[in-house]
Design an enzyme around this catalytic site. Structure first.
Site, PDB file in Angstrom:
ATOM      1  N   GLY A   1       0.839  -1.192   0.000  1.00 10.42           N
ATOM      2  CA  GLY A   1       0.000   0.000   0.000  1.00 10.42           C
ATOM      3  C   GLY A   1       0.870   1.235   0.000  1.00 10.42           C
ATOM      4  N   SER A   2       0.344   2.311   0.548  1.00  5.72           N
ATOM      5  CA  SER A   2       1.067   3.587   0.474  1.00  5.72           C
ATOM      6  C   SER A   2       2.151   3.662   1.545  1.00  5.72           C
ATOM      7  CB  SER A   2       0.078   4.742   0.628  1.00  5.72           C
ATOM      8  OG  SER A   2      -0.585   4.634   1.863  1.00  5.72           O
TER       9      SER A   2
ATOM     10  N   GLU B   1       5.692  -3.377   0.861  1.00  5.85           N
ATOM     11  CA  GLU B   1       5.752  -3.095  -0.579  1.00  5.85           C
ATOM     12  C   GLU B   1       5.003  -1.789  -0.788  1.00  5.85           C
ATOM     13  OE1 GLU B   1       7.199  -4.534  -3.006  1.00  5.85           O
ATOM     14  OE2 GLU B   1       7.421  -6.674  -2.584  1.00  5.85           O
ATOM     15  N   LEU B   2       5.717  -0.703  -1.108  1.00  3.07           N
ATOM     16  CA  LEU B   2       5.088   0.617  -1.064  1.00  3.07           C
ATOM     17  C   LEU B   2       5.178   1.332  -2.414  1.00  3.07           C
ATOM     18  CD1 LEU B   2       6.552   1.405   2.465  1.00  3.07           C
ATOM     19  CD2 LEU B   2       4.366   0.335   1.930  1.00  3.07           C
TER      20      LEU B   2
ATOM     21  N   CYS C   1       2.022   0.961  -8.823  1.00  2.00           N
ATOM     22  CA  CYS C   1       3.171   1.522  -8.098  1.00  2.00           C
ATOM     23  C   CYS C   1       4.377   1.679  -9.013  1.00  2.00           C
ATOM     24  CB  CYS C   1       3.499   0.642  -6.905  1.00  2.00           C
ATOM     25  SG  CYS C   1       3.544  -1.069  -7.334  1.00  2.00           S
TER      26      CYS C   1
ATOM     27  N   GLU D   1       4.083  10.471  -5.396  1.00  2.00           N
ATOM     28  CA  GLU D   1       3.509   9.449  -6.276  1.00  2.00           C
ATOM     29  C   GLU D   1       2.168   9.958  -6.807  1.00  2.00           C
ATOM     30  OE1 GLU D   1       2.069   5.877  -4.289  1.00  2.00           O
ATOM     31  OE2 GLU D   1       2.931   4.698  -5.901  1.00  2.00           O
TER      32      GLU D   1
HETATM   33  P1  NAD Z   1      -3.415   2.495   1.241  1.00  2.00           P
HETATM   34  O1  NAD Z   1      -2.112   2.592   1.952  1.00  2.00           O
HETATM   35  O2  NAD Z   1      -4.386   3.604   1.408  1.00  2.00           O
HETATM   36  O3  NAD Z   1      -4.195   1.176   1.698  1.00  2.00           O
HETATM   37  C1  NAD Z   1      -3.611  -0.101   1.579  1.00  2.00           C
HETATM   38  C2  NAD Z   1      -4.253  -1.025   2.594  1.00  2.00           C
HETATM   39  O4  NAD Z   1      -3.892  -0.583   3.906  1.00  2.00           O
HETATM   40  C3  NAD Z   1      -5.782  -1.032   2.542  1.00  2.00           C
HETATM   41  O5  NAD Z   1      -6.239  -2.349   2.753  1.00  2.00           O
HETATM   42  C4  NAD Z   1      -6.151  -0.137   3.714  1.00  2.00           C
HETATM   43  O6  NAD Z   1      -7.425  -0.399   4.254  1.00  2.00           O
HETATM   44  C5  NAD Z   1      -5.066  -0.494   4.704  1.00  2.00           C
HETATM   45  N1  NAD Z   1      -4.833   0.500   5.760  1.00  2.00           N
HETATM   46  C6  NAD Z   1      -5.034   1.841   5.685  1.00  2.00           C
HETATM   47  N2  NAD Z   1      -4.720   2.406   6.876  1.00  2.00           N
HETATM   48  C7  NAD Z   1      -4.304   1.408   7.697  1.00  2.00           C
HETATM   49  C8  NAD Z   1      -3.850   1.357   9.045  1.00  2.00           C
HETATM   50  N3  NAD Z   1      -3.762   2.467   9.784  1.00  2.00           N
HETATM   51  N4  NAD Z   1      -3.489   0.166   9.579  1.00  2.00           N
HETATM   52  C9  NAD Z   1      -3.567  -0.960   8.828  1.00  2.00           C
HETATM   53  N5  NAD Z   1      -4.008  -0.978   7.540  1.00  2.00           N
HETATM   54  C10 NAD Z   1      -4.361   0.192   6.978  1.00  2.00           C
HETATM   55  O7  NAD Z   1      -3.085   2.235  -0.310  1.00  2.00           O
HETATM   56  P2  NAD Z   1      -4.081   2.157  -1.548  1.00  2.00           P
HETATM   57  O8  NAD Z   1      -4.559   3.533  -1.868  1.00  2.00           O
HETATM   58  O9  NAD Z   1      -5.072   1.058  -1.376  1.00  2.00           O
HETATM   59  O10 NAD Z   1      -3.058   1.654  -2.694  1.00  2.00           O
HETATM   60  C11 NAD Z   1      -2.212   2.498  -3.366  1.00  2.00           C
HETATM   61  C12 NAD Z   1      -0.806   2.451  -2.801  1.00  2.00           C
HETATM   62  O11 NAD Z   1      -0.302   1.122  -2.831  1.00  2.00           O
HETATM   63  C13 NAD Z   1       0.152   3.259  -3.649  1.00  2.00           C
HETATM   64  O12 NAD Z   1       0.999   4.001  -2.808  1.00  2.00           O
HETATM   65  C14 NAD Z   1       0.931   2.199  -4.409  1.00  2.00           C
HETATM   66  O13 NAD Z   1       2.199   2.612  -4.842  1.00  2.00           O
HETATM   67  C15 NAD Z   1       1.007   1.110  -3.409  1.00  2.00           C
HETATM   68  N6  NAD Z   1       1.286  -0.168  -4.073  1.00  2.00           N
HETATM   69  C16 NAD Z   1       2.529  -0.750  -3.936  1.00  2.00           C
HETATM   70  C17 NAD Z   1       2.822  -1.944  -4.594  1.00  2.00           C
HETATM   71  C18 NAD Z   1       4.154  -2.649  -4.447  1.00  2.00           C
HETATM   72  O14 NAD Z   1       4.201  -3.837  -4.712  1.00  2.00           O
HETATM   73  N7  NAD Z   1       5.218  -1.976  -4.057  1.00  2.00           N
HETATM   74  C19 NAD Z   1       1.845  -2.533  -5.395  1.00  2.00           C
HETATM   75  C20 NAD Z   1       0.602  -1.905  -5.522  1.00  2.00           C
HETATM   76  C21 NAD Z   1       0.329  -0.732  -4.842  1.00  2.00           C
END
Ligand code: NAD
Length: 479
Positions: free
Chosen positions: A231-232, A251-252, A285, A379
């Site tokens: 995620g982010s 993985e961010l 990402c 990003e």
């Molecule tokens: P996000 O960080 O908003 O959410 C990702 C997940 O984390 C969701 O399931 C969300 O509910 C959960 N989450 C949010 N706050 C949390 C907390 N406080 N505690 C625990 N879990 C929590 O990301 P998004 O908007 O769903 O996805 C986009 C991001 O993901 C982008 O930054 C992208 O670059 C990244 N990404 C990285 C990869 C990689 O492999 N490096 C692949 C795909 C996406």
């Protein structure tokens, strides 16, 4: 529980069954805003139940059984591919052809994970190589780390779930998944396929809900040994700080750069960048975000890129012809819009796009981006790429390295010998030569350095990150 019009499961997946949760969440089409499904959500009680169920699967089934389950699941996902693709398209707004590509990649991820389950072996330790070790045999075995808590993002709602769940099964780890709340349906369909493939009840639990409550309950559960998060960056690093004693694999995000040198094949580079910068409206990402072009070819390259981008079909993701659909939410749309406006106010020029078309953001190419613009140093996660020209390659490499991120980068050049040296200077975990930085095969080691993460996925690597190394030493008395 309201049945989904896409006729997939909408409950929590607990104890091998889909059950109602303590609340519901509306899943809406990012394209039309229409309600697709109401999905059950859980809270800390459901996370606790899933973790207790999971704990009953340690020690796990034998590796051959786990491999067979993953192989069967790969066949089931392939058999049900169109249903999976329709669900991804509906909930994530991913154009249908790209959604089909994600499903086939999920089949790969399951298949490679099955191969890991069959081949994961320890290694001998050469104890006889020192006086202290003389007369002893030592070996290391991989043991499952324990219960894995998996948290996944919206943009690859199927394959990124598979990249956590399948290696966990291969490693022998029970897993509790919290999928992205905007796109939980693909994850529930995968859970159904794994159950149909013979995964024992409770070895996988899926609890949908928001990050701050359900995600936090999973992260902080004392019986969860490892968190595998995609995620982010702010959310990921925040989790790492909250549970410093757990193994937290991150993985961010990235701000993905590509260099186009003077001697590059410009038609190929422009075509590949136009396609990969706007796949899923730039919500990957490793979506191309910054393009550094040698100054002598700048105008020619920009004309080719703008032409290729203008040929992309923008519209309904369910339409077979569509290349670029919506971004995930109206808030994302507004943020990306604002960043374009800011860049233009700071001197960037729009080469193509920049407007709204039927409520969707047109694929946009900016020229003259500078390091401090949001479209450069953060990003974007939207259908925007920026171009800047460079004089000498060292300057281009410095610009690529001048963000906090380090996932993947790319170089288009005919000088592949020199590119190998430049690859060493690029501070990225992956450098791709004569292909876009958006390239990923599911068996490759994939992950980031710097703010972009601290681990590698790809079944071979993820399985090992989900294991502890146990040393066994056998003392052999002299005969
Ligand atoms: P996000 O960080 O908003 O959410 C990702 C997940 O984390 C969701 O399931 C969300 O509910 C959960 N989450 C949010 N706050 C949390 C907390 N406080 N505690 C625990 N879990 C929590 O990301 P998004 O908007 O769903 O996805 C986009 C991001 O993901 C982008 O930054 C992208 O670059 C990244 N990404 C990285 C990869 C990689 O492999 N490096 C692949 C795909 C996406």
């Amino acid at each position: 529980m309201i049945p989904s019009p896409l006729s997939g499961p909408t409950g929590l997946f607990l104890g091998g069954r889909f059950v109602a949760g303590s609340g519901t969440i509306a899943v809406r089409s990012p394209y039309s805003g229409e309600l697709i499904a109401e999905v059950s959500t859980g809270g800390s009680a459901e996370i606790d139940r899933a973790v207790r169920d999971a704990a009953r699967h340690l020690p796990p089934l034998p590796a051959a059984d786990r491999a067979r389950i993953l192989e069967r699941a790969a066949h089931l996902v392939a058999d049900r591919a169109e249903r999976f693709a329709q669900v991804i398209c509906a909930e994530a707004g991913k154009p249908i052809r790209q959604a089909r590509g994600e499903v086939m990649r999920c089949v790969d991820t399951l298949t490679f994970s099955a191969a890991e389950a069959r081949t994961l072996a320890g290694e001998m330790v050469p104890l006889g190589a020192s006086a202290a070790g003389a007369g002893k045999i030592g070996f290391v075995v991989y043991a499952p780390i324990g219960i894995v808590g998996a948290i996944t993002p919206f943009n690859f709602p199927l394959n990124l779930v598979a990249h956590k769940v399948a290696p966990a099964i291969a490693a022998g780890c029970p897993v509790v998944l919290k999928p992205a709340e905007k796109t939980p349906l693909s994850a529930l369909l995968l859970a159904e396929a794994l159950a149909d493939a013979g995964l024992p009840a409770g070895a996988l639990g899926v609890v949908t809900g928001d990050g701050p409550t359900v995600g936090t309950a999973l992260v902080e559960h004392p019986d969860v040994a490892m968190i595998s998060f995609t995620g982010s960056a702010p959310v990921g690093w925040g989790i790492r700080e909250r549970v410093p004693r757990k193994h937290v694999a991150l993985e961010l995000g990235n701000s993905t750069p590509v260099i186009v040198t003077e001697d590059a094949d410009l038609d190929t580079a422009a075509a590949k960048i136009a396609s990969s910068g706007f796949t899923h409206a730039g919500q990957s990402c490793i979506s191309v975000q910054r393009i550094y072009v040698q100054e002598r070819i700048h105008d020619e390259f920009c004309a080719k890129l703008a032409g290729a981008v203008e040929r992309l079909v923008v519209g309904d993701p369910a339409d077979e012809a569509t290349d670029v659909g919506p971004v995930i939410t109206p808030e994302s749309y507004q943020r990306v819009r604002d960043w374009i406006d800011e860049a233009v106010a700071a001197g960037a020029k729009i080469l193509t796009g920049g407007r709204s078309r039927g409520g969707l953001l047109e694929p946009t190419v900016l020229d003259g981006i500078t390091p401090t613009m949001n479209v450069t140093c953060r990003e974007v996660f939207g259908p925007v790429v920026g171009v800047a020209s460079y004089h000498a390659i060292d300057g281009a490499i410095a610009l690529c390295n001048a963000t906090p991120f380090g996932l993947q980068a790319a170089i288009f050049t005919r000088r592949t010998d020199a590119a190998l040296a430049w690859a060493r200077q690029l501070e990225f975990a992956g450098v791709i030569i004569n292909e876009t930085p958006t390239f990923r095969a599911d068996q490759q080691p994939y992950g980031g350095i710097k703010e972009s993460g601290n681990t590698r996925e790809g079944p071979h690597y993820a399985v090992r990150s989900m294991c502890e190394q146990r040393l066994v030493i056998l003392n052999i008395p002299e005969a």
